[in-house]
Write an enzyme that holds these catalytic residues in place. Sequence first.
Site, PDB file in Angstrom:
ATOM      1  N   SER A 244       9.493   1.246  -0.395  1.00  8.50           N
ATOM      2  CA  SER A 244       8.417   1.879  -0.107  1.00  8.50           C
ATOM      3  C   SER A 244       8.694   3.265   0.915  1.00  8.50           C
ATOM      4  CB  SER A 244       7.470   1.006   0.760  1.00  8.50           C
ATOM      5  OG  SER A 244       6.176   1.454   0.784  1.00  8.50           O
ATOM      6  N   TRP A 335      -1.307   2.089  -6.094  1.00  9.62           N
ATOM      7  CA  TRP A 335      -1.111   3.125  -5.177  1.00  9.62           C
ATOM      8  C   TRP A 335       0.203   3.921  -5.169  1.00  9.62           C
ATOM      9  CZ3 TRP A 335      -4.068   5.810  -1.932  1.00  9.62           C
ATOM     10  CH2 TRP A 335      -3.502   6.211  -0.509  1.00  9.62           C
ATOM     11  N   HIS A 385       3.189  -4.745  -4.191  1.00 11.64           N
ATOM     12  CA  HIS A 385       4.010  -3.979  -3.345  1.00 11.64           C
ATOM     13  C   HIS A 385       4.967  -4.784  -2.565  1.00 11.64           C
ATOM     14  CE1 HIS A 385       4.787  -0.097  -1.536  1.00 11.64           C
ATOM     15  NE2 HIS A 385       4.806  -0.700  -0.341  1.00 11.64           N
TER      16      HIS A 385
HETATM   17  C1  GTR Z   1       1.687   2.923   2.801  1.00  7.94           C
HETATM   18  C2  GTR Z   1       2.043   4.254   2.288  1.00  7.94           C
HETATM   19  C3  GTR Z   1       2.966   4.348   1.278  1.00  7.94           C
HETATM   20  C4  GTR Z   1       4.155   3.447   1.655  1.00  7.94           C
HETATM   21  C5  GTR Z   1       3.899   2.345   2.331  1.00  7.94           C
HETATM   22  C6  GTR Z   1       4.953   1.498   2.723  1.00  7.94           C
HETATM   23  O1  GTR Z   1       0.691   2.903   3.864  1.00  7.94           O
HETATM   24  O2  GTR Z   1       0.663   5.259   2.022  1.00  7.94           O
HETATM   25  O3  GTR Z   1       3.228   5.624   0.857  1.00  7.94           O
HETATM   26  O4  GTR Z   1       5.140   4.244   2.183  1.00  7.94           O
HETATM   27  O5  GTR Z   1       2.866   2.451   3.418  1.00  7.94           O
HETATM   28  O6  GTR Z   1       5.793   2.030   3.311  1.00  7.94           O
HETATM   29  O7  GTR Z   1       4.784   0.284   2.863  1.00  7.94           O
END
Ligand code: GTR
Length: 404
Positions: A244, A335, A385
């Site tokens: 991420s 996302w 995620h």
């Molecule tokens: C989210 C963000 C993403 C990603 C994520 C993370 O809120 O929008 O770009 O980086 O966090 O790091 O888990």
Amino acid sequence: MSFAQSEANYDETKVPKFTLPDALVTFSGNNISDHVQWEADRRFEIFQFFERQVYGKVPGRLDEYSFKLIEESNDAYGGKARRKQVAISLKKNKKSITYNMLIYLPKGNPTAPVFLGYNFYGNHTVTSDPKVPLTKAWVPNNESFGIKDNKATEGSRGVRQHRWAIEKMLDNGFGLATIYYGEVDPDKNDFSDGVHELFYTEDQTKPKTNEWGSIAGWAFGLSKAMDYLENDGNISNVVVFGHSRLGKAALWAGATDKRFAGVISNNSGCGGAALSKRKFGETVGKINTAFPHWFADSFLKYNDNEKTLPVDQHQLLALIAPRPLYVASAFDDRWADPKGEFLSAHYASMVYELYEKEGIATEQIPEVNQPLQHTVAYHVRTGKHDVTDYDWEQYITWAKAFIQ
Ligand code: GTR
């Protein structure tokens, strides 16, 4: 799901029409046909664009840096591994920061390749090993981990073990080096602390417009960790990994520091592996609004203005060529735009081909859980995620084949 996430575009038919900037045509219109030309005429201009207009420049050099082996054992993971804990200190303008790297190495061979990756809540969260001290740095509050007042607690020990398949790594001859990213730069929109602050001239309170945001700060921290790792006689190679936001940092670290033997981007999404011009899921405007400290201020002019960007993220991936690169997505993580991450790996592959390295030739995203593994690798797994054992199993198989 946040409001920004729920009102984003997830409809493929609403992806705007765009022309992807060609990795093999220079800004002034010249065609690149071999890797010598790529390195002489194209790589640097792309690099410079990302450095000044996206992640931001490191504003100088450290006065000094040093490493201290704080603790070492031959008996971690039931005797399977050796453990080292190293404090890394960076000094500039009579100020310093210190961050801690936790290393596990398999005992079978005198040297081993390692995965180097930041963790989100402290080194003590990736393992239940009681010998790993709690981080003393600011940590984000998290009720389910019992973290309030931004301080790590015993209750958070081991809470992120599922994201780090440490025993699988060890059993396959790999080690792990990990650092809590908040010890390098706390992830909040204020530049009064962390690595940036070391470089300020008197009265300065934040980096200049084209200077580094947090992602570039974290990437810098990884490079300094590499200065230690490359001199550790028990380590043969380092593959930089990140999930991420930390996947964005791993990609930028791989682009800026050629000593990393390979790069793994796990669900890095917008500003990481995903193509910005698709505006699918998270967009440049949304990321710069929610996390104004991640990128250089010069990147703000592309908020809702992706069509004017002279680069896109496949060119960030191309900066890593010819070193092995793995881009991974999760099917439910819309996302982060799995298709945009896939296409980016595909379009970066033309640069790998200049070095006669096999990339992702197909334009068709593979089915879930059907990895494509060449020097450039890609998979989209089922699920959300996260970082799972499935992800690590693929990274290990691929690293065995492609990391020398
Ligand atoms: C989210 C963000 C993403 C990603 C994520 C993370 O809120 O929008 O770009 O980086 O966090 O790091 O888990």
